[in-house]
Design an enzyme around this catalytic site. Sequence first.
Site, PDB file in Angstrom:
ATOM      1  N   LYS A  72      10.987 -37.367  79.191  1.00 18.01           N
ATOM      2  CA  LYS A  72      11.962 -38.439  78.602  1.00 18.01           C
ATOM      3  C   LYS A  72      12.888 -39.102  79.655  1.00 18.01           C
ATOM      4  O   LYS A  72      13.228 -40.115  79.466  1.00 18.01           O
ATOM      5  CB  LYS A  72      12.732 -37.665  77.775  1.00 18.01           C
ATOM      6  CG  LYS A  72      11.856 -37.391  76.302  1.00 18.01           C
ATOM      7  CD  LYS A  72      13.163 -36.775  75.236  1.00 18.01           C
ATOM      8  CE  LYS A  72      12.388 -36.664  74.014  1.00 18.01           C
ATOM      9  NZ  LYS A  72      13.313 -36.450  72.906  1.00 18.01           N
ATOM     10  N   ASP A 109      15.137 -41.790  69.022  1.00 18.61           N
ATOM     11  CA  ASP A 109      16.009 -40.657  68.438  1.00 18.61           C
ATOM     12  C   ASP A 109      17.105 -41.047  67.544  1.00 18.61           C
ATOM     13  O   ASP A 109      17.461 -40.399  66.257  1.00 18.61           O
ATOM     14  CB  ASP A 109      16.296 -39.414  69.334  1.00 18.61           C
ATOM     15  CG  ASP A 109      15.081 -38.745  69.642  1.00 18.61           C
ATOM     16  OD1 ASP A 109      14.259 -38.540  68.934  1.00 18.61           O
ATOM     17  OD2 ASP A 109      15.019 -38.233  70.800  1.00 18.61           O
TER      18      ASP A 109
END
Length: 262
Positions: A72, A109
Amino acid sequence: MEITGKTKIMFVLADPIDHVRASAVMNAYFASIGDDLAVSPIHVLPGDLGQAVASIRLMRNVFGFGVTIPHKTCVIEHLDEITPTAQLIGAVNFVKRTAEGRLVGDNLDARGFTASLAQHEVAVRGRKVLQVGAGGAGRATAFGLAEAGAGELTIMNRDDGKAHALAAAVAAHYPATKVSAGRAEARSFDLIVNTTSLGMKPDDPLPVDIEGVGAGATVSDIIVNPAVTRLLARAAAQGARVIGGRPMLDAQMALVARFIAR
Ligand SMILES: NC(=O)c1ccc[n+]([C@@H]2O[C@H](COP(=O)([O-])OP(=O)(O)OC[C@H]3O[C@@H](n4cnc5c(N)ncnc54)[C@H](OP(=O)(O)O)[C@@H]3O)[C@@H](O)[C@H]2O)c1
Protein backbone atom coordinates in the site's frame (compact mmCIF):
# COMPACT_ATOMS: atom_id res chain seq x y z
CA MET A 1 -18.58 -15.17 -15.99
CA GLU A 2 -17.48 -15.02 -19.62
CA ILE A 3 -14.21 -13.14 -20.06
CA THR A 4 -13.65 -11.92 -23.61
CA GLY A 5 -11.50 -9.38 -25.43
CA LYS A 6 -14.08 -6.73 -24.54
CA THR A 7 -13.91 -7.41 -20.80
CA LYS A 8 -12.30 -4.73 -18.63
CA ILE A 9 -9.57 -6.38 -16.57
CA MET A 10 -8.49 -5.47 -13.04
CA PHE A 11 -6.13 -7.04 -10.53
CA VAL A 12 -5.53 -7.14 -6.79
CA LEU A 13 -1.80 -7.18 -5.96
CA ALA A 14 -0.88 -8.87 -2.70
CA ASP A 15 1.69 -10.98 -0.84
CA PRO A 16 0.63 -13.36 0.65
CA ILE A 17 -2.33 -13.99 -1.64
CA ASP A 18 -4.41 -16.64 0.16
CA HIS A 19 -6.37 -14.19 2.33
CA VAL A 20 -7.46 -11.93 -0.55
CA ARG A 21 -11.26 -11.56 -0.78
CA ALA A 22 -11.51 -8.13 -2.43
CA SER A 23 -11.36 -9.66 -5.93
CA ALA A 24 -14.43 -11.82 -5.23
CA VAL A 25 -16.29 -8.84 -3.75
CA MET A 26 -15.39 -6.71 -6.81
CA ASN A 27 -16.41 -9.42 -9.30
CA ALA A 28 -19.78 -9.85 -7.57
CA TYR A 29 -20.35 -6.08 -7.45
CA PHE A 30 -19.50 -5.43 -11.11
CA ALA A 31 -21.63 -8.42 -12.21
CA SER A 32 -24.52 -7.03 -10.15
CA ILE A 33 -24.37 -3.68 -11.97
CA GLY A 34 -24.04 -5.42 -15.36
CA ASP A 35 -20.48 -4.21 -16.01
CA ASP A 36 -18.29 -6.51 -18.15
CA LEU A 37 -15.32 -6.47 -15.78
CA ALA A 38 -13.19 -9.24 -14.27
CA VAL A 39 -10.80 -9.01 -11.33
CA SER A 40 -8.01 -11.47 -10.53
CA PRO A 41 -5.69 -11.60 -7.52
CA ILE A 42 -2.02 -11.46 -8.54
CA HIS A 43 0.72 -12.69 -6.20
CA VAL A 44 3.52 -10.10 -6.40
CA LEU A 45 6.54 -10.20 -4.09
CA PRO A 46 7.72 -6.83 -2.68
CA GLY A 47 10.96 -6.95 -4.72
CA ASP A 48 9.00 -7.43 -7.95
CA LEU A 49 6.45 -4.67 -7.37
CA GLY A 50 8.09 -2.07 -9.66
CA GLN A 51 8.32 -4.50 -12.58
CA ALA A 52 4.78 -5.77 -12.05
CA VAL A 53 3.37 -2.22 -12.04
CA ALA A 54 5.44 -1.27 -15.12
CA SER A 55 3.98 -4.29 -16.94
CA ILE A 56 0.40 -3.40 -15.99
CA ARG A 57 1.00 0.08 -17.42
CA LEU A 58 1.44 -1.59 -20.85
CA MET A 59 -1.79 -3.64 -20.62
CA ARG A 60 -4.34 -1.58 -22.49
CA ASN A 61 -7.44 -3.49 -21.36
CA VAL A 62 -6.53 -3.11 -17.68
CA PHE A 63 -8.60 -0.40 -15.98
CA GLY A 64 -6.97 -0.55 -12.58
CA PHE A 65 -5.75 -2.63 -9.68
CA GLY A 66 -6.31 -2.91 -5.97
CA VAL A 67 -3.27 -2.91 -3.70
CA THR A 68 -3.14 -4.64 -0.37
CA ILE A 69 -0.62 -5.78 2.23
CA PRO A 70 2.35 -5.17 1.95
CA HIS A 71 2.24 -2.89 -1.11
CA LYS A 72 0.00 0.00 0.00
CA THR A 73 2.85 2.44 0.68
CA CYS A 74 5.64 1.08 -1.56
CA VAL A 75 3.46 1.26 -4.68
CA ILE A 76 3.40 5.08 -4.54
CA GLU A 77 6.90 5.52 -6.03
CA HIS A 78 5.84 3.54 -9.12
CA LEU A 79 2.79 5.71 -9.91
CA ASP A 80 2.44 8.92 -11.95
CA GLU A 81 0.13 10.65 -9.52
CA ILE A 82 -1.70 10.12 -6.24
CA THR A 83 -4.81 11.93 -5.01
CA PRO A 84 -4.64 14.43 -2.12
CA THR A 85 -6.47 11.85 0.06
CA ALA A 86 -3.84 9.18 -0.62
CA GLN A 87 -1.13 11.80 0.02
CA LEU A 88 -2.64 12.66 3.40
CA ILE A 89 -3.08 9.04 4.46
CA GLY A 90 0.33 8.04 3.06
CA ALA A 91 -1.02 4.91 1.39
CA VAL A 92 -2.80 3.83 -1.79
CA ASN A 93 -5.31 0.99 -1.97
CA PHE A 94 -6.53 1.43 -5.53
CA VAL A 95 -4.81 2.48 -8.75
CA LYS A 96 -6.57 3.41 -11.96
CA ARG A 97 -4.93 3.06 -15.35
CA THR A 98 -6.12 5.84 -17.62
CA ALA A 99 -6.66 5.32 -21.35
CA GLU A 100 -3.27 6.99 -21.89
CA GLY A 101 -1.55 4.52 -19.56
CA ARG A 102 -1.11 6.90 -16.62
CA LEU A 103 -1.32 5.31 -13.19
CA VAL A 104 -3.23 7.29 -10.56
CA GLY A 105 -3.41 6.06 -6.97
CA ASP A 106 -6.16 6.79 -4.46
CA ASN A 107 -7.08 5.60 -0.99
CA LEU A 108 -10.73 4.61 -0.77
CA ASP A 109 -10.60 3.17 2.78
CA ALA A 110 -11.49 6.48 4.47
CA ARG A 111 -14.47 7.25 2.23
CA GLY A 112 -15.57 3.59 2.28
CA PHE A 113 -15.53 3.63 6.07
CA THR A 114 -17.48 6.86 6.52
CA ALA A 115 -19.91 5.89 3.74
CA SER A 116 -20.62 2.62 5.57
CA LEU A 117 -21.35 4.53 8.79
CA ALA A 118 -23.62 6.94 6.92
CA GLN A 119 -25.46 4.05 5.25
CA HIS A 120 -26.15 2.62 8.72
CA GLU A 121 -27.20 6.06 9.98
CA VAL A 122 -24.35 6.21 12.48
CA ALA A 123 -23.77 9.90 13.19
CA VAL A 124 -20.17 11.12 13.37
CA ARG A 125 -20.56 14.90 13.28
CA GLY A 126 -19.95 16.37 16.72
CA ARG A 127 -19.60 12.93 18.34
CA LYS A 128 -16.91 11.55 20.66
CA VAL A 129 -15.02 8.78 18.89
CA LEU A 130 -12.48 6.31 20.26
CA GLN A 131 -10.35 4.68 17.57
CA VAL A 132 -8.23 1.68 18.50
CA GLY A 133 -5.29 1.11 16.14
CA ALA A 134 -3.02 3.34 14.10
CA GLY A 135 -1.86 1.03 11.30
CA GLY A 136 -2.52 1.49 7.59
CA ALA A 137 -6.30 1.18 7.81
CA GLY A 138 -6.35 3.18 11.05
CA ARG A 139 -4.63 6.10 9.34
CA ALA A 140 -7.41 6.13 6.75
CA THR A 141 -10.29 5.83 9.24
CA ALA A 142 -8.85 8.58 11.48
CA PHE A 143 -8.71 11.07 8.59
CA GLY A 144 -12.15 9.88 7.47
CA LEU A 145 -13.65 10.43 10.93
CA ALA A 146 -12.20 13.95 11.14
CA GLU A 147 -13.40 14.73 7.62
CA ALA A 148 -16.87 13.53 8.66
CA GLY A 149 -16.84 16.11 11.48
CA ALA A 150 -16.08 14.06 14.61
CA GLY A 151 -16.13 16.43 17.59
CA GLU A 152 -13.50 14.50 19.53
CA LEU A 153 -11.23 11.74 18.30
CA THR A 154 -9.03 9.74 20.68
CA ILE A 155 -6.55 7.32 19.12
CA MET A 156 -5.30 4.41 21.21
CA ASN A 157 -2.67 2.01 19.89
CA ARG A 158 -0.27 -0.64 21.23
CA ASP A 159 2.60 1.44 19.81
CA ASP A 160 1.74 4.71 21.52
CA GLY A 161 4.20 6.67 19.37
CA LYS A 162 2.23 5.79 16.23
CA ALA A 163 -1.00 6.91 17.90
CA HIS A 164 0.55 10.28 18.79
CA ALA A 165 2.03 10.75 15.31
CA LEU A 166 -1.33 9.99 13.69
CA ALA A 167 -3.19 12.27 16.11
CA ALA A 168 -0.80 15.12 15.29
CA ALA A 169 -1.22 14.59 11.55
CA VAL A 170 -5.02 14.53 11.78
CA ALA A 171 -5.11 17.56 14.10
CA ALA A 172 -2.94 19.55 11.68
CA HIS A 173 -5.45 19.05 8.86
CA TYR A 174 -8.69 19.12 10.85
CA PRO A 175 -8.42 21.78 13.58
CA ALA A 176 -12.19 21.60 14.24
CA THR A 177 -11.81 18.06 15.64
CA LYS A 178 -10.28 17.75 19.11
CA VAL A 179 -7.73 14.98 18.49
CA SER A 180 -5.71 13.21 21.17
CA ALA A 181 -3.78 9.97 21.67
CA GLY A 182 -3.43 7.58 24.58
CA ARG A 183 -5.44 5.23 26.76
CA ALA A 184 -9.09 6.01 27.41
CA GLU A 185 -12.22 4.46 28.94
CA ALA A 186 -14.44 3.23 26.10
CA ARG A 187 -17.63 3.83 28.08
CA SER A 188 -17.34 7.61 27.71
CA PHE A 189 -17.50 7.54 23.86
CA ASP A 190 -20.41 7.59 21.39
CA LEU A 191 -18.56 5.58 18.77
CA ILE A 192 -15.78 3.02 19.31
CA VAL A 193 -13.90 1.79 16.23
CA ASN A 194 -11.51 -1.15 16.12
CA THR A 195 -8.97 -0.83 13.30
CA THR A 196 -6.42 -3.28 14.73
CA SER A 197 -6.13 -6.83 13.43
CA LEU A 198 -7.08 -8.17 16.89
CA GLY A 199 -10.21 -10.24 16.36
CA MET A 200 -9.22 -11.98 13.15
CA LYS A 201 -8.21 -15.07 15.13
CA PRO A 202 -10.76 -16.67 17.50
CA ASP A 203 -8.38 -16.60 20.49
CA ASP A 204 -7.31 -12.96 20.05
CA PRO A 205 -7.87 -10.79 23.12
CA LEU A 206 -10.40 -7.96 22.79
CA PRO A 207 -8.69 -4.87 21.30
CA VAL A 208 -10.31 -2.66 23.93
CA ASP A 209 -12.20 -3.09 27.19
CA ILE A 210 -15.83 -2.13 26.49
CA GLU A 211 -17.17 -2.56 30.00
CA GLY A 212 -20.06 -0.14 30.49
CA VAL A 213 -20.57 0.43 26.75
CA GLY A 214 -24.25 -0.19 25.98
CA ALA A 215 -27.34 1.24 24.35
CA GLY A 216 -26.67 4.66 22.89
CA ALA A 217 -23.15 3.73 21.76
CA THR A 218 -22.02 2.24 18.46
CA VAL A 219 -19.15 -0.23 18.16
CA SER A 220 -17.58 -0.66 14.74
CA ASP A 221 -15.00 -3.29 13.84
CA ILE A 222 -13.44 -2.98 10.38
CA ILE A 223 -12.32 -6.63 10.34
CA VAL A 224 -14.09 -8.36 7.45
CA ASN A 225 -13.50 -11.98 8.43
CA PRO A 226 -15.04 -13.06 10.77
CA ALA A 227 -18.13 -10.96 10.06
CA VAL A 228 -18.91 -10.82 13.79
CA THR A 229 -15.78 -10.48 15.88
CA ARG A 230 -15.68 -11.19 19.62
CA LEU A 231 -15.71 -7.42 20.18
CA LEU A 232 -18.93 -7.02 18.17
CA ALA A 233 -20.59 -10.02 19.81
CA ARG A 234 -19.77 -8.63 23.26
CA ALA A 235 -20.93 -5.11 22.33
CA ALA A 236 -24.21 -6.41 20.88
CA ALA A 237 -24.83 -8.48 24.02
CA GLN A 238 -24.39 -5.28 26.06
CA GLY A 239 -27.02 -3.51 23.95
CA ALA A 240 -24.72 -1.39 21.78
CA ARG A 241 -25.31 -0.92 18.09
CA VAL A 242 -22.70 -2.81 16.04
CA ILE A 243 -21.32 -2.58 12.53
CA GLY A 244 -18.78 -4.92 10.95
CA GLY A 245 -16.12 -4.45 8.28
CA ARG A 246 -17.96 -5.81 5.27
CA PRO A 247 -20.05 -2.64 4.68
CA MET A 248 -16.79 -0.63 4.51
CA LEU A 249 -15.48 -2.96 1.80
CA ASP A 250 -18.81 -2.97 -0.04
CA ALA A 251 -19.01 0.84 0.04
CA GLN A 252 -15.66 1.00 -1.76
CA MET A 253 -17.04 -0.86 -4.79
CA ALA A 254 -19.15 2.06 -5.98
CA LEU A 255 -16.14 4.33 -5.35
CA VAL A 256 -13.93 2.07 -7.51
CA ALA A 257 -16.55 2.09 -10.29
CA ARG A 258 -16.64 5.90 -10.24
CA PHE A 259 -12.83 6.21 -10.03
CA ILE A 260 -12.12 4.02 -13.08
CA ALA A 261 -14.87 5.49 -15.27
CA ARG A 262 -13.11 6.79 -18.41
N1 LIG B 1 -13.23 -3.40 6.04
C1 LIG B 1 -12.32 -2.97 5.19
O1 LIG B 1 -12.63 -2.51 4.07
C2 LIG B 1 -10.88 -2.99 5.60
C3 LIG B 1 -9.93 -2.21 4.90
C4 LIG B 1 -8.58 -2.25 5.31
C5 LIG B 1 -8.20 -3.05 6.39
N2 LIG B 1 -9.14 -3.79 7.05
C6 LIG B 1 -8.76 -4.63 8.20
O2 LIG B 1 -8.17 -3.81 9.19
C7 LIG B 1 -7.25 -4.56 9.98
C8 LIG B 1 -5.92 -3.81 10.10
O3 LIG B 1 -5.33 -3.70 8.81
P1 LIG B 1 -4.08 -2.71 8.55
O4 LIG B 1 -3.84 -2.72 7.09
O5 LIG B 1 -4.27 -1.41 9.26
O6 LIG B 1 -2.90 -3.51 9.29
P2 LIG B 1 -1.56 -2.88 9.90
O7 LIG B 1 -1.13 -1.69 9.13
O8 LIG B 1 -0.63 -4.04 10.01
O9 LIG B 1 -1.97 -2.37 11.37
C9 LIG B 1 -2.31 -3.31 12.37
C10 LIG B 1 -2.86 -2.58 13.60
O10 LIG B 1 -3.22 -3.59 14.55
C11 LIG B 1 -2.44 -3.41 15.76
N3 LIG B 1 -2.10 -4.72 16.29
C12 LIG B 1 -1.68 -5.81 15.60
N4 LIG B 1 -1.45 -6.83 16.45
C13 LIG B 1 -1.72 -6.38 17.71
C14 LIG B 1 -1.67 -6.95 19.01
N5 LIG B 1 -1.28 -8.22 19.19
N6 LIG B 1 -2.02 -6.18 20.08
C15 LIG B 1 -2.43 -4.91 19.89
N7 LIG B 1 -2.50 -4.29 18.67
C16 LIG B 1 -2.15 -5.02 17.61
C17 LIG B 1 -1.24 -2.64 15.31
O11 LIG B 1 -0.66 -2.00 16.44
P3 LIG B 1 0.90 -1.54 16.41
O12 LIG B 1 0.92 -0.26 15.61
O13 LIG B 1 1.25 -1.37 17.83
O14 LIG B 1 1.67 -2.65 15.72
C18 LIG B 1 -1.86 -1.67 14.30
O15 LIG B 1 -2.54 -0.63 14.96
C19 LIG B 1 -7.13 -5.93 9.29
O16 LIG B 1 -7.98 -6.82 9.94
C20 LIG B 1 -7.66 -5.65 7.88
O17 LIG B 1 -8.21 -6.79 7.27
C21 LIG B 1 -10.47 -3.76 6.68
